[in-house]
Design a protein around this motif. Structure first.
Motif, mmCIF file in Angstrom:
data_model
loop_
_atom_site.group_PDB
_atom_site.id
_atom_site.type_symbol
_atom_site.label_atom_id
_atom_site.label_comp_id
_atom_site.label_asym_id
_atom_site.label_seq_id
_atom_site.Cartn_x
_atom_site.Cartn_y
_atom_site.Cartn_z
ATOM 1 N N HIS A 1 0.585 -1.050 0.094
ATOM 2 C CA HIS A 1 -0.024 -0.256 0.067
ATOM 3 C C HIS A 1 0.896 1.271 0.040
ATOM 4 O O HIS A 1 1.974 1.270 0.572
ATOM 5 C CB HIS A 1 -0.706 -0.213 1.282
ATOM 6 C CG HIS A 1 -1.856 1.150 1.361
ATOM 7 N ND1 HIS A 1 -1.725 2.192 1.458
ATOM 8 C CD2 HIS A 1 -3.133 0.671 0.912
ATOM 9 C CE1 HIS A 1 -3.012 2.920 1.463
ATOM 10 N NE2 HIS A 1 -4.054 2.050 1.072
ATOM 11 N N GLU B 1 -2.662 -4.007 -2.671
ATOM 12 C CA GLU B 1 -3.002 -2.524 -3.294
ATOM 13 C C GLU B 1 -1.832 -1.778 -3.412
ATOM 14 O O GLU B 1 -0.842 -1.965 -2.280
ATOM 15 C CB GLU B 1 -4.066 -2.199 -1.990
ATOM 16 C CG GLU B 1 -4.126 -0.776 -2.137
ATOM 17 C CD GLU B 1 -5.440 -0.494 -1.167
ATOM 18 O OE1 GLU B 1 -5.880 -1.266 -0.449
ATOM 19 O OE2 GLU B 1 -5.577 0.915 -1.008
ATOM 20 N N HIS C 1 -4.983 2.068 -5.780
ATOM 21 C CA HIS C 1 -5.430 3.024 -4.827
ATOM 22 C C HIS C 1 -4.870 4.507 -5.147
ATOM 23 O O HIS C 1 -3.568 4.657 -5.430
ATOM 24 C CB HIS C 1 -4.762 2.602 -3.502
ATOM 25 C CG HIS C 1 -5.248 3.792 -2.226
ATOM 26 N ND1 HIS C 1 -6.169 3.565 -1.261
ATOM 27 C CD2 HIS C 1 -4.442 4.972 -2.092
ATOM 28 C CE1 HIS C 1 -5.825 4.615 -0.443
ATOM 29 N NE2 HIS C 1 -5.116 5.474 -0.882
ATOM 30 N N HIS D 1 -9.502 1.395 -7.060
ATOM 31 C CA HIS D 1 -10.390 1.309 -6.239
ATOM 32 C C HIS D 1 -10.856 2.197 -5.149
ATOM 33 O O HIS D 1 -10.158 3.349 -5.303
ATOM 34 C CB HIS D 1 -9.948 0.174 -5.233
ATOM 35 C CG HIS D 1 -9.539 0.654 -3.916
ATOM 36 N ND1 HIS D 1 -10.253 -0.017 -2.760
ATOM 37 C CD2 HIS D 1 -8.515 0.944 -3.396
ATOM 38 C CE1 HIS D 1 -9.640 0.649 -1.674
ATOM 39 N NE2 HIS D 1 -8.676 1.041 -2.076
HETATM 40 ZN ZN LIG Z 1 -7.321 1.713 -0.821
#
Ligand SMILES: [Zn+2]
Length: 264
Positions: free
Chosen positions: A67, A96, A132, A157
């Motif tokens: 992330h 992600e 993301h 997303h």
């Molecule tokens: Zn996210």
């Protein structure tokens, strides 16, 4: 609600779910949410996603990625670890990954580095990419753009951006994930309008649980934890906004999701 739904963002590794894993999954399945993508946010969390997917193989798939918030922990071994995990049969996407300049939990240059390495990995392995983006649209487009010819399936997303940003993503061929943000009577208003522009063959639904509890659930659940059983509530809001039957939106978005992740 009998239509089958797939939650493309379930943060099941979160400690909020440790005491009642099976009950959370049972409630999801009863609500028709019978497939869920457990989202990886670091190399070690991704390992845990795979463990959970092995524990509940009827229901769960996994993604492996880092992330943007955790990009500062990207190390010399990270790429190889992600590559190795991505080979696992339950892993359906890289992510992600992406950029989040809203809070800059990781420095932007570390975010850009980890993002681009993961794009390259998705190209190399020919895997879908789960992304993301928050407050980083321009860099996001300029880093991702050159790779689009080598990538088939890319989803942004939890889209919450502007109409211009949405159009840019759609023109780039990206899929769009919609969360319970759209249920928010204040900050979700613009999304309730914009969602009409997203073709159903490019739209997927997600809870992002335990985050982003839909604000209009009545009564609000104790503890304010979001869970996948609320995905039909998000579906119903989307259906109302686009002016279609919930059953049709469910069928279309599930078909879109199955194709996107190459689910059997
Ligand atoms: Zn996210």
């Amino acid at each position: 609600m009998t239509a089958e739904l797939i939650d493309i963002c379930f943060n099941f590794t979160h400690s909020a779910f440790r005491d009642d894993e099976q009950e959370v999954l049972n409630r999801a399945i009863e609500a028709g949410v019978n497939r869920l993508m457990v989202t990886g946010s670091s190399a070690s969390e991704s390992r845990y996603c795979i463990e959970l997917a092995e524990r509940y193989p009827q229901t769960l798939y996994a993604t492996t990625g880092v992330h943007p918030h955790l990009s500062k922990d990207w190390g010399a071994q990270t790429l190889e670890q992600l590559r190795e995990m991505a080979n696992h049969e339950r892993v359906k996407a890289i992510g992600e990954a992406g950029l989040d300049y809203n809070r800059n939990y990781s420095p932007p240059d570390a975010q850009r580095f980890a993002f681009e390495r993961q794009i390259e990995l998705a190209c190399e392995l020919r895997m879908p990419l789960f992304l993301h983006e928050r407050d980083a649209h321009e860099d996001f487009v300029s880093i991702l753009g050159p790779y689009l010819g080598e990538l088939s399936n890319v989803v942004v997303h939890c889209f919450t951006g502007t109409g211009e940003q949405l159009d840019a993503y759609l023109n780039m061929g990206l899929h769009i994930g919609i969360t319970g943000w759209i249920c928010d009577e204040r900050r979700g208003q613009h999304l309730q309008q914009l969602v009409k522009r997203i073709p159903l063959n490019r739209m997927m639904l997600e809870t992002d649980a335990p985050y982003l509890l839909p604000r209009d659930l009545k009564p609000p659940p104790k503890g304010r934890r979001n869970e996948p059983a609320y995905l039909p509530h998000i579906l119903n809001t989307v259906a109302r906004c686009v002016g279609l039957d919930a059953a049709d939106v469910a069928a279309s978005t599930t078909t879109t999701t199955r194709k996107f992740y190459h689910l059997d």
